[in-house]
Design an enzyme around this catalytic site. Structure first.
Site, short mmCIF file in Angstrom:
data_model
loop_
_atom_site.label_atom_id
_atom_site.label_comp_id
_atom_site.label_asym_id
_atom_site.label_seq_id
_atom_site.Cartn_x
_atom_site.Cartn_y
_atom_site.Cartn_z
N HIS A 310 0.85 -1.19 0.00
CA HIS A 310 0.00 0.00 0.00
C HIS A 310 0.88 1.23 0.00
O HIS A 310 1.93 1.23 0.64
CB HIS A 310 -0.91 0.01 1.24
N ASP A 367 -8.00 -5.42 -0.16
CA ASP A 367 -8.45 -6.29 -1.25
C ASP A 367 -8.04 -7.75 -1.06
O ASP A 367 -8.50 -8.61 -1.81
CB ASP A 367 -7.89 -5.77 -2.59
#
Ligand code: CMC
Length: 432
Positions: A310, A367
């Site tokens: 991320h 996700d």
């Protein structure tokens, strides 16, 4: 860092020039150097591809601390909202940065529930697109097309923007379900206003006119949780897109349609679909989990461990933590087992012990586990990102409205460092 303890200015020395730049401090102590006058004072601009070091706005909506793995909406921790709130309440929280009173929530719920139906003419848009077209493309087209039904000459008033916001939040599940029904050739189902937001979405997805369909409350609650966890994530790629498009004066529907397109990419929301496809390829024996992980570490392989890493989180994404335990709960409550969950856990375990992932601080993101829950709820794989878009809708809208009300707002127009040819003379094609 507080306003009292933070330095008031940052000194920049550039050749024989020395300038002082103001320092800003956010509510949670994050520092920023205000460079708004930099170019005027020095002739120089900053260079920050991907904008990883650039604050593009101030915002009251969401705070995240990537080092500590913290996510809060208007001060409320995501863990508390996930456990105790509802998606509609979180919508209100993002829009107003306060939790609603009971009367406010009731009236908001009424408004959202009574704008769910779409104009009949919009059905023709769905009918005109190929059934095999990806639902994210169909969804972006349908949301963009809403502008044509609710247009007005010149800028809209805040009241008109608010009604558009209600329309978009209310109609998004209808649009999403229409995308799916169109793709499988089933009749489009009208919304049922006696159901909750999530239950109505399930009804429009899986009901048919031929027989009664009652959404499973366990499925509806799990879906509501997924929507809460996706509701906002400050200046991510799609939200920045929504703000950027809105900065030109484009209307809410067009701005959000662009955000949907940005979300579709596999490095952003499209990762939820890519994760399941990756897990399936391992399940189907294309390569083992360990072989896959070796490939993901090789830059030139073009393979990444999807659902990992991320830009902001250098720690476990708090949303992924919630989803990981929700996977066990939801699968247990629905009486399902999914070997993909075992593969996901194996990949995570390998990553957590592998220096490549440890050194780069790559952890599961939102996700990584969400797709396993979507799959357990019966949501088709290529609809996963559309469901992310339904969840992100209040975030996009809140950020768009906040931008419109910002006294410092300007059209988004970055600079560049030109690296092409220097001046040269044109030659006719015959002489080249
Ligand atoms: N698998 C393998 N290596 C990775 C991964 C990954 N998933 N993510 C980052 N890296 C490596 C990358 O190669 C780089 O290595 P080096 O320093 O040796 O060049 C380093 O880690 C830093 O990566 P980056 O690409 O510079 O980081 P970024 O902040 O630009 O990108 C990201 C963030 C999310 C795009 C990236 O981590 C990624 O591609 N992850 C996989 C896709 C994904 O799961 N996306 C969903 C993001 S979260 C929810 C959302 O936004 O929708």
């Amino acid at each position: 860092m507080t306003n009292e303890t933070a330095p008031k200015t940052a000194r920049l020395s550039l050749g024989d020039q020395e300038i002082e730049l103001p320092v800003m401090v956010g509510a949670e102590g994050e520092m920023a150097i205000d460079i708004r006058k930099l170019r005027a004072q020095t002739g120089a601009v900053t260079f920050d591809p991907g904008l990883g070091n650039t604050g593009a706005c101030t915002s009251n909506i969401t705070f995240l601390d990537g080092e500590k793995g913290i996510l809060r909406h208007a001060g409320y921790p995501i863990e508390e909202l996930a456990n105790q709130s509802s998606f509609l309440e979180v919508m209100w929280l993002l829009l107003h940065q306060e939790l609603p009173l009971k009367t406010e929530l009731d009236s908001f719920t009424h408004d959202i529930t009574h704008h769910t139906m779409m104009h009949e003419d919009l059905k023709r848009l769905f009918a005109s697109l190929p059934k095999a077209g990806h639902p994210m493309a169909v969804c972006a087209a349908a949301v963009g097309a809403l502008s044509t039904f609710y247009q007005k000459e010149g800028p809209k008033t805040p009241e008109q923007n608010w009604i558009d916001a209600i329309r978009l939040l209310a109609k998004m599940p209808t649009i999403a379900a229409y995308c799916y029904k169109h793709s499988i050739g089933q009749p489009l189902m009208y919304p049922r206003n006696d159901l909750s937001y999530a239950a109505n979405l399930l009804y429009m997805m899986f009901g048919t006119p031929c027989e009664a369909y009652e959404p499973n409350p366990v499925t509806a609650r799990a879906l509501d949780l997924l929507l809460i966890l996706h509701a906002d994530h400050e200046q991510n790629c799609s939200t920045s897109t929504v703000r950027t498009v809105g900065s030109s004066g484009a209307n809410l529907f067009s701005s959000v349609s662009a955000g949907i397109s940005a979300l579709w990419g596999p490095l952003h929301g499209g990762a939820n679909q890519a994760v399941i496809e990756m897990l399936m390829s391992i399940r189907d024996g294309e390569r083992s989990a360990r072989e896959f992980m070796e490939l993901a570490k090789q830059k030139d392989s073009g393979v990444r461990l999807m659902g990992f890493g991320h830009r902001v989180y250098k720690n476990y994404d708090p949303r992924a933590k919630i989803l990981k335990s929700a996977c066990d709960d939801v699968l247990g409550q629905l009486g399902k087992r999914d070997p993909l969950l075992d593969i996901a856990q194996e990949l995570e375990q390998i990553a957590l012990e592998d220096s490549y992932f440890v050194e780069r601080k790559l952890y599961p993101n939102v996700d990584f586990y969400s797709g396993i829950i979507y799959k357990a709820l019966g949501i088709p794989t290529d609809m996963f990102t559309v469901f992310f878009a339904i969840g992100r809708m209040p975030g996009w809208i809140s950020q768009w409205l906040e931008f419109q009300a910002d006294p410092d707002k300007r059209i988004t127009r970055p600079r560049q460092i030109y690296t092409g040819a220097t001046p040269r003379s044109y030659q006719k094609v015959e002489g080249r």
